[in-house]
Design an enzyme around this catalytic site. Structure first.
Site, PDB file in Angstrom:
ATOM      1  N   PRO A  89      14.291  30.943  24.434  1.00 51.66           N
ATOM      2  CA  PRO A  89      15.095  31.768  25.349  1.00 51.66           C
ATOM      3  C   PRO A  89      16.464  32.115  24.775  1.00 51.66           C
ATOM      4  O   PRO A  89      17.116  33.042  25.198  1.00 51.66           O
ATOM      5  CB  PRO A  89      15.240  30.869  26.587  1.00 51.66           C
ATOM      6  CG  PRO A  89      14.160  29.860  26.481  1.00 51.66           C
ATOM      7  CD  PRO A  89      13.946  29.630  25.032  1.00 51.66           C
ATOM      8  N   ARG A 154      -1.157  45.308  16.269  1.00 45.42           N
ATOM      9  CA  ARG A 154      -1.622  46.638  16.694  1.00 45.42           C
ATOM     10  C   ARG A 154      -0.877  47.761  15.972  1.00 45.42           C
ATOM     11  O   ARG A 154      -1.345  48.885  15.953  1.00 45.42           O
ATOM     12  CB  ARG A 154      -1.547  46.794  18.199  1.00 45.42           C
ATOM     13  CG  ARG A 154      -0.185  46.819  18.810  1.00 45.42           C
ATOM     14  CD  ARG A 154      -0.276  46.772  20.324  1.00 45.42           C
ATOM     15  NE  ARG A 154      -1.076  47.831  20.889  1.00 45.42           N
ATOM     16  CZ  ARG A 154      -0.651  49.076  21.106  1.00 45.42           C
ATOM     17  NH1 ARG A 154       0.561  49.412  20.739  1.00 45.42           N
ATOM     18  NH2 ARG A 154      -1.435  49.976  21.646  1.00 45.42           N
ATOM     19  N   ASP A 169       0.921  55.214  22.443  1.00 41.54           N
ATOM     20  CA  ASP A 169       1.993  56.175  22.658  1.00 41.54           C
ATOM     21  C   ASP A 169       3.173  55.803  21.778  1.00 41.54           C
ATOM     22  O   ASP A 169       3.876  54.845  22.066  1.00 41.54           O
ATOM     23  CB  ASP A 169       2.383  56.121  24.149  1.00 41.54           C
ATOM     24  CG  ASP A 169       3.446  57.142  24.455  1.00 41.54           C
ATOM     25  OD1 ASP A 169       4.077  57.634  23.496  1.00 41.54           O
ATOM     26  OD2 ASP A 169       3.646  57.460  25.631  1.00 41.54           O
TER      27      ASP A 169
HETATM   28  N1  LIG Z   1      15.032  24.463  26.549  1.00 41.56           N
HETATM   29  C1  LIG Z   1      13.684  24.953  26.793  1.00 41.56           C
HETATM   30  C2  LIG Z   1      13.032  25.363  25.507  1.00 41.56           C
HETATM   31  C3  LIG Z   1      12.953  24.218  24.541  1.00 41.56           C
HETATM   32  C4  LIG Z   1      12.202  24.576  23.298  1.00 41.56           C
HETATM   33  C5  LIG Z   1      10.852  25.136  23.595  1.00 41.56           C
HETATM   34  C6  LIG Z   1      10.964  26.305  24.499  1.00 41.56           C
HETATM   35  C7  LIG Z   1       9.592  26.855  24.765  1.00 41.56           C
HETATM   36  N2  LIG Z   1       9.666  27.777  25.839  1.00 41.56           N
HETATM   37  C8  LIG Z   1      10.003  29.063  25.655  1.00 41.56           C
HETATM   38  C9  LIG Z   1      10.023  29.657  24.400  1.00 41.56           C
HETATM   39  C10 LIG Z   1      10.398  30.994  24.321  1.00 41.56           C
HETATM   40  C11 LIG Z   1      10.733  31.686  25.479  1.00 41.56           C
HETATM   41  C12 LIG Z   1      11.139  33.120  25.419  1.00 41.56           C
HETATM   42  N3  LIG Z   1      11.816  33.625  26.457  1.00 41.56           N
HETATM   43  O1  LIG Z   1      10.848  33.781  24.431  1.00 41.56           O
HETATM   44  C13 LIG Z   1      10.691  31.042  26.682  1.00 41.56           C
HETATM   45  N4  LIG Z   1      10.324  29.753  26.762  1.00 41.56           N
HETATM   46  C14 LIG Z   1      11.657  25.945  25.797  1.00 41.56           C
END
Ligand SMILES: NC[C@H]1CCC[C@@H](CNc2ccc(C(N)=O)cn2)C1
Length: 248
Positions: A89, A154, A169
């Site tokens: 994230p 893709r 597209d």
């Molecule tokens: N601190 C939480 C964090 C710890 C490390 C592992 C990730 C895996 N989860 C994820 C991975 C990516 C995304 C995204 N938005 O791309 C959302 N979630 C979660």
């Protein structure tokens, strides 16, 4: 393109890449996908891949050494250099432009975290860049890795057959416009009729209508994608016309 995925759940990646366009591309050698499980590189009887966080707090942290050995094995499996991309994230949001950039590489290694995260020292030492597929938290990076595998595959040359590539597209995404509406049989239905222009056989008028619909839809739903300055004169006229048109 070769993609190596470091994940505690390699079977998930195999399944998500076995279907549809991605599955066919893999069969045709356009995609060379490999899963690597850090647990296979963990020492000791319990083959630990995680442990409690220093400083306390809930959950577990993925340990450096199993990931380090796992990544070394993945790298050694092919001479091609590869960036290590961590799905998180905290990463830079994925866009179609980024997809095209990644698709041009000979190889990449996708790192999927679980639990509360990965020891920061591993991320500092080994991760080239972090990518996020959106502003939300998932239980693991595998879904993000599957999104990247699909989006990158893709756009590989030859991945989409003629029929599909016509459907692809090229305007979709930040570089362009949203897709136009699509219709098929029946022409008449209790929920409405197919727009006459699409049944006219006039391909120029059809292309014009589709472009106008893409412009209008982008303006209505995602004006942030619409760089009106970047629009051609013809596009600006089409959009103006669509804005003036009375709602059907
Ligand atoms: N601190 C939480 C964090 C710890 C490390 C592992 C990730 C895996 N989860 C994820 C991975 C990516 C995304 C995204 N938005 O791309 C959302 N979630 C979660």
């Amino acid at each position: 393109m070769r993609i190596d995925v470091i994940t505690l759940f390699p079977e998930f990646m195999a399944q998500s890449a076995a279907l549809g366009v991605v599955g066919r591309a893999a069969e045709r050698g356009l995609l060379d996908l490999h899963g690597w499980n850090p647990r296979d590189y963990a020492e000791g009887n319990y083959r630990r891949v995680d442990d409690r966080p220093f400083g306390g707090g809930p959950g577990m942290v993925m340990l450096i050494e199993p990931l380090r050995a796992c990544l070394a094995a993945a790298r050694a499996a092919d001479p091609a250099p590869a960036p290590v991309i961590y799905l998180s994230p905290q990463g830079r949001p994925l866009t179609q432009a980024k997809v095209r950039e990644l698709a041009a590489l000979p190889r990449m290694i996708l790192l999927c975290g679980r639990y509360e995260g990965i020891d920061e020292r591993f991320l500092e030492a080994e991760v080239t860049e972090e990518i996020s597929i959106g502003d939300y938290v998932l239980s693991g990076g595998e879904l993000g890795a599957a999104v990247i595998v699909d989006a990158v595959t893709r756009v590989q040359e030859g991945a989409l057959g003629d029929a599909e590539s016509a459907a692809q597209d090229s305007f979709e995404g930040p570089q362009g416009l949203l897709d136009c509406p699509h219709f098929s049989h029946p022409a008449q239905h209790e929920w409405g009729a197919v727009p006459d222009v699409l049944r006219s056989g006039n391909h120029a008028a059809i292309a014009r209508w589709r472009r106008q619909q893409s412009l209008l839809r982008t303006w209505l739903r995602r004006p942030d994608l619409l760089d009106e300055a970047g629009l051609s004169k013809a596009d600006r006229i089409l959009l103006e016309q669509a804005r003036q048109a009375p709602p059907e």
